[in-house]
Design an enzyme around this catalytic site. Structure first.
Site, PDB file in Angstrom:
ATOM      1  CD  GLU A 221      -2.822   1.395   2.317  1.00 35.75           C
ATOM      2  OE1 GLU A 221      -2.753   0.605   3.279  1.00 35.75           O
ATOM      3  OE2 GLU A 221      -3.594   2.370   2.283  1.00 35.75           O
TER       4      GLU A 221
ATOM      5  CG  ASP B  42     -11.960  12.657  -2.212  1.00 36.32           C
ATOM      6  OD1 ASP B  42     -10.811  12.166  -2.217  1.00 36.32           O
ATOM      7  OD2 ASP B  42     -12.178  13.870  -2.080  1.00 36.32           O
TER       8      ASP B  42
ATOM      9  CE  LYS C  58      -4.563  26.098  -6.920  1.00 34.58           C
ATOM     10  NZ  LYS C  58      -3.816  26.754  -5.893  1.00 34.58           N
TER      11      LYS C  58
ATOM     12  CG  ASP D 228      -1.698  13.879  -0.787  1.00 34.34           C
ATOM     13  OD1 ASP D 228      -2.588  13.922   0.069  1.00 34.34           O
ATOM     14  OD2 ASP D 228      -0.514  13.598  -0.523  1.00 34.34           O
TER      15      ASP D 228
HETATM   16  C1  SAM Z   1      -4.774  11.892   1.611  1.00 37.93           C
HETATM   17  S1  SAM Z   1      -3.682  10.870   2.480  1.00 37.93           S
HETATM   18  C2  SAM Z   1      -4.521   9.279   2.474  1.00 37.93           C
HETATM   19  C3  SAM Z   1      -3.987   8.358   3.547  1.00 37.93           C
HETATM   20  C4  SAM Z   1      -4.706   6.974   3.642  1.00 37.93           C
HETATM   21  N1  SAM Z   1      -4.496   6.202   2.451  1.00 37.93           N
HETATM   22  C5  SAM Z   1      -6.174   7.143   3.936  1.00 37.93           C
HETATM   23  O1  SAM Z   1      -6.987   6.867   3.052  1.00 37.93           O
HETATM   24  O2  SAM Z   1      -6.490   7.572   5.059  1.00 37.93           O
HETATM   25  C6  SAM Z   1      -2.374  10.579   1.328  1.00 37.93           C
HETATM   26  C7  SAM Z   1      -1.167   9.970   1.975  1.00 37.93           C
HETATM   27  O3  SAM Z   1      -0.178   9.712   0.990  1.00 37.93           O
HETATM   28  C8  SAM Z   1       1.086  10.033   1.522  1.00 37.93           C
HETATM   29  N2  SAM Z   1       1.994  10.303   0.389  1.00 37.93           N
HETATM   30  C9  SAM Z   1       1.885  11.314  -0.506  1.00 37.93           C
HETATM   31  N3  SAM Z   1       2.857  11.239  -1.425  1.00 37.93           N
HETATM   32  C10 SAM Z   1       3.604  10.147  -1.104  1.00 37.93           C
HETATM   33  C11 SAM Z   1       4.761   9.543  -1.661  1.00 37.93           C
HETATM   34  N4  SAM Z   1       5.343  10.055  -2.765  1.00 37.93           N
HETATM   35  N5  SAM Z   1       5.267   8.445  -1.084  1.00 37.93           N
HETATM   36  C12 SAM Z   1       4.684   7.927   0.034  1.00 37.93           C
HETATM   37  N6  SAM Z   1       3.580   8.458   0.614  1.00 37.93           N
HETATM   38  C13 SAM Z   1       3.044   9.544   0.058  1.00 37.93           C
HETATM   39  C14 SAM Z   1       0.816  11.237   2.406  1.00 37.93           C
HETATM   40  O4  SAM Z   1       1.805  11.418   3.381  1.00 37.93           O
HETATM   41  C15 SAM Z   1      -0.536  10.886   2.999  1.00 37.93           C
HETATM   42  O5  SAM Z   1      -0.436  10.199   4.239  1.00 37.93           O
END
Ligand code: SAM
Length: 205
Positions: free
Chosen positions: A45, A156, A124, A120
């Protein structure tokens, strides 16, 4: 980059970041060699956040190796607390950036399935290049999976969903599995905040 007496020198900040990146990658490799010393197939994951989904999956699938990574140390700590509380030997959480992780991932470790939950969305247009899902990433993931390996993506954000479907459709390494069931249902931290979501499943071809 600057040039003095014919030699090219890199800005100090860039060199420092390069060094930090090498150190981070060495840590990731050390962790992987310690916990997966032999051939291993894992449920992977990316961006696991607080680890809700993977912990629940690992509890129901004790014979499968599960590994979640996230950039943010505090989230990985919370995920590891869940693992420890439940005493799950088949579950691992690691602070790592996806690109750096894939760079050092030993060839002996392959993915049975890869999962992205509410990554994320970078809404934009000028930030779309920061989205985790890119053609190059899909190619790298497929190269670490067997044919039939599965890719699960949930968001979402309608635009990110369309982007991912388009990238899967355009990739010669993947096809969309219209009828596939979702691997495992467990509400994540971010899923809990959202009113709805879109899911797509891909398969290595
Ligand atoms: C919006 S959160 C969603 C977290 C989880 N999957 C949930 O649904 O609750 C996105 C997560 O991806 C992580 N993330 C973003 N870019 C990443 C990267 N390049 N490598 C590892 N993690 C990353 C962020 O730190 C964040 O915890």
């Amino acid at each position: 980059m600057s040039q003095t007496d014919g030699r090219i020198s890199m800005p100090e900040g860039y060199l420092k970041e390069l060094k930090r990146s090498e150190e981070r990658k060495a840590e990731i490799l050390k962790y992987l060699q310690e916990y997966f010393p032999d051939q291993a197939k894992i449920i992977f994951e990316a961006g696991c956040g607080h680890g809700h989904w993977l912990t629940s999956y690992a509890m129901e699938n004790l014979k499968q190796n599960c590994l979640g990574i996230d950039l943010i140390a505090g989230r990985v700590d919370k995920a590891n607390k869940k693992k420890e509380k439940r005493n799950l030997d088949n579950l691992h959480f690691l602070k790592a950036e996806l690109g750096e992780f894939l760079e050092v991932l030993p060839k002996e470790i392959t993915f049975e399935a890869v999962v992205f939950l509410f990554p994320d969305p970078w809404p934009k247009a000028r930030h779309h290049k920061k989205r985790m899902i890119q053609s190059s990433l899909l190619e790298k993931l497929a190269s670490r999976m067997e044919k039939d390996g599965l890719f699960y993506f949930r968001t979402d954000d309608r635009s990110y969903f369309d982007w991912t479907v388009e990238h899967l459709n355009q990739s010669k390494f993947w096809k969309i599995r219209e009828e596939a069931d979702w691997l495992h249902e467990e509400v994540t931290y971010f899923q809990n905040l959202m009113e709805g979501y879109f899911s797509v499943v891909g398969e290595v071809q």
